[in-house]
Motif scaffolding. Sequence first.
Motif, PDB file in Angstrom:
ATOM      1  N   GLY A  81       1.197  -1.523   0.084  1.00 51.64           N
ATOM      2  CA  GLY A  81       0.292   0.126  -0.209  1.00 51.64           C
ATOM      3  C   GLY A  81       0.880   1.469   0.139  1.00 51.64           C
ATOM      4  O   GLY A  81       0.684   2.342  -1.046  1.00 51.64           O
ATOM      5  N   VAL A  82       1.767   1.348   0.955  1.00 60.35           N
ATOM      6  CA  VAL A  82       2.764   2.328   0.881  1.00 60.35           C
ATOM      7  C   VAL A  82       3.395   2.764  -0.054  1.00 60.35           C
ATOM      8  O   VAL A  82       3.235   3.565  -0.798  1.00 60.35           O
ATOM      9  CB  VAL A  82       4.067   2.728   1.392  1.00 60.35           C
ATOM     10  N   LYS A  83       4.089   1.853  -0.918  1.00 60.53           N
ATOM     11  CA  LYS A  83       4.689   1.603  -2.088  1.00 60.53           C
ATOM     12  C   LYS A  83       3.651   2.109  -2.843  1.00 60.53           C
ATOM     13  O   LYS A  83       4.207   2.953  -4.190  1.00 60.53           O
ATOM     14  CB  LYS A  83       5.598   0.230  -2.432  1.00 60.53           C
ATOM     15  N   ASN A  84       2.465   0.959  -2.785  1.00 63.42           N
ATOM     16  CA  ASN A  84       1.605   2.380  -4.419  1.00 63.42           C
ATOM     17  C   ASN A  84       1.546   3.454  -4.076  1.00 63.42           C
ATOM     18  O   ASN A  84       1.156   4.265  -5.075  1.00 63.42           O
ATOM     19  CB  ASN A  84       0.043   1.683  -4.445  1.00 63.42           C
ATOM     20  N   ALA A  85       0.851   4.019  -3.623  1.00 67.84           N
ATOM     21  CA  ALA A  85       0.252   5.542  -2.758  1.00 67.84           C
ATOM     22  C   ALA A  85       2.120   6.648  -3.242  1.00 67.84           C
ATOM     23  O   ALA A  85       1.802   7.349  -4.106  1.00 67.84           O
ATOM     24  CB  ALA A  85       0.534   5.149  -1.644  1.00 67.84           C
ATOM     25  N   LEU A  86       3.469   5.868  -3.185  1.00 71.09           N
ATOM     26  CA  LEU A  86       4.545   6.777  -3.096  1.00 71.09           C
ATOM     27  C   LEU A  86       4.515   7.052  -5.067  1.00 71.09           C
ATOM     28  O   LEU A  86       4.813   7.817  -5.923  1.00 71.09           O
ATOM     29  CB  LEU A  86       6.026   6.376  -2.996  1.00 71.09           C
ATOM     30  N   GLU A  87       4.338   5.558  -5.260  1.00 70.56           N
ATOM     31  CA  GLU A  87       4.584   5.234  -6.870  1.00 70.56           C
ATOM     32  C   GLU A  87       3.569   6.271  -7.927  1.00 70.56           C
ATOM     33  O   GLU A  87       3.776   6.916  -8.509  1.00 70.56           O
ATOM     34  CB  GLU A  87       4.616   3.937  -7.607  1.00 70.56           C
ATOM     35  N   VAL A  88       2.419   6.616  -6.774  1.00 66.62           N
ATOM     36  CA  VAL A  88       1.245   7.655  -7.959  1.00 66.62           C
ATOM     37  C   VAL A  88       1.899   8.899  -8.018  1.00 66.62           C
ATOM     38  O   VAL A  88       2.090   9.299  -9.255  1.00 66.62           O
ATOM     39  CB  VAL A  88       0.603   7.740  -6.856  1.00 66.62           C
ATOM     40  N   LEU A  89       2.686   9.216  -6.755  1.00 71.48           N
ATOM     41  CA  LEU A  89       3.562  10.751  -6.892  1.00 71.48           C
ATOM     42  C   LEU A  89       5.096  10.408  -7.713  1.00 71.48           C
ATOM     43  O   LEU A  89       5.382  11.666  -7.304  1.00 71.48           O
ATOM     44  CB  LEU A  89       3.809  11.092  -5.294  1.00 71.48           C
ATOM     45  N   ASN A  90       4.841   9.364  -8.136  1.00 76.92           N
ATOM     46  CA  ASN A  90       6.525   9.396  -9.300  1.00 76.92           C
ATOM     47  C   ASN A  90       7.411   9.696  -7.900  1.00 76.92           C
ATOM     48  O   ASN A  90       8.679  10.098  -8.409  1.00 76.92           O
ATOM     49  CB  ASN A  90       6.044  11.152 -10.398  1.00 76.92           C
ATOM     50  N   ILE A  91       7.763   8.886  -7.393  1.00 73.03           N
ATOM     51  CA  ILE A  91       8.614   8.348  -6.277  1.00 73.03           C
ATOM     52  C   ILE A  91       9.487   7.813  -6.718  1.00 73.03           C
ATOM     53  O   ILE A  91       9.168   6.251  -7.222  1.00 73.03           O
ATOM     54  CB  ILE A  91       9.070   8.385  -4.962  1.00 73.03           C
ATOM     55  N   PRO A  92      11.198   7.699  -7.288  1.00 75.19           N
ATOM     56  CA  PRO A  92      11.755   6.806  -8.307  1.00 75.19           C
ATOM     57  C   PRO A  92      11.905   5.180  -8.021  1.00 75.19           C
ATOM     58  O   PRO A  92      12.698   5.622  -6.592  1.00 75.19           O
ATOM     59  CB  PRO A  92      12.351   7.794  -8.800  1.00 75.19           C
ATOM     60  N   VAL A  93      11.923   4.330  -8.647  1.00 70.21           N
ATOM     61  CA  VAL A  93      12.992   3.317  -7.949  1.00 70.21           C
ATOM     62  C   VAL A  93      12.317   2.194  -6.519  1.00 70.21           C
ATOM     63  O   VAL A  93      13.229   2.607  -5.948  1.00 70.21           O
ATOM     64  CB  VAL A  93      13.749   3.154  -8.315  1.00 70.21           C
ATOM     65  N   MET A  94      10.654   2.334  -6.685  1.00 68.48           N
ATOM     66  CA  MET A  94      10.620   2.115  -4.769  1.00 68.48           C
ATOM     67  C   MET A  94      10.968   0.006  -5.113  1.00 68.48           C
ATOM     68  O   MET A  94      10.400  -0.599  -5.749  1.00 68.48           O
ATOM     69  CB  MET A  94       8.793   2.479  -4.828  1.00 68.48           C
TER      70      MET A  94
END
Length: 243
Positions: A81-94
Amino acid sequence: MKIIKLSATDSTNTYLKEMSKTIDLADHTIVVTEKQTKGRGQLGSTWQSKDGQSLTFSIFKRFSNLKIEHQSLITFAVSIGVKNALEVLNIPVMTIKWPNDIMSYSKKLCGILIENQIEGTNITSSIIGVGLNVNNSEFDKLPQASSMKLASGKAFILEEILQLVSEAILKQLETIEYSKNNNLEATYVASLFRKDKVTAFNDQRNQNFNGIIRGVDSTGHLLLETENEEIKSFELKQLKMLF
């Protein structure tokens, strides 16, 4: 969601735990604080947060029929869940550093502490603590730490991140409740930091060895391929990743 905002507390997990002893907490109750003085991490470690730059919050989640032997699903769901949320915000290489540190490149953005309440053979509820570095620009003696701002070059509004991340966590947790978790473990394993790469570890005897992360077992323990090509299972307290 019911959100309780505090100016300061020792630990949002502890605050929710004490609340749950005296009142019938509503499912999805969230406690968030501007200042956490005694943040806790895995195995008694501490979590450093910066006032006005970090997010520190805890979520209370009820379960109706979750067996103790399936508790690793909570770890999988929250991490994804956390990883998905940050990927939506384009945080790279999660990626997810086992068991539940959230990484960008090889730097830690987020730590998670899950404390389960058990009755008989069932988990009745969980308190899920999240420490997320949002707009931090400096870290005191933490060379492997980073923040959303450092990773992306952008600043974020804490309230918006709280809403996005908590909703993403709860969405994944609902898959456990309704038996839609067929892909949960596979998604988690595919997201593991340094999966299928030779990695150095330190064991309980303070000896270093190399291993290759191949996945997790049914209890959430890490599966490593050792130097003699044997697959071994490890608990969190049994090893430390060196990177």
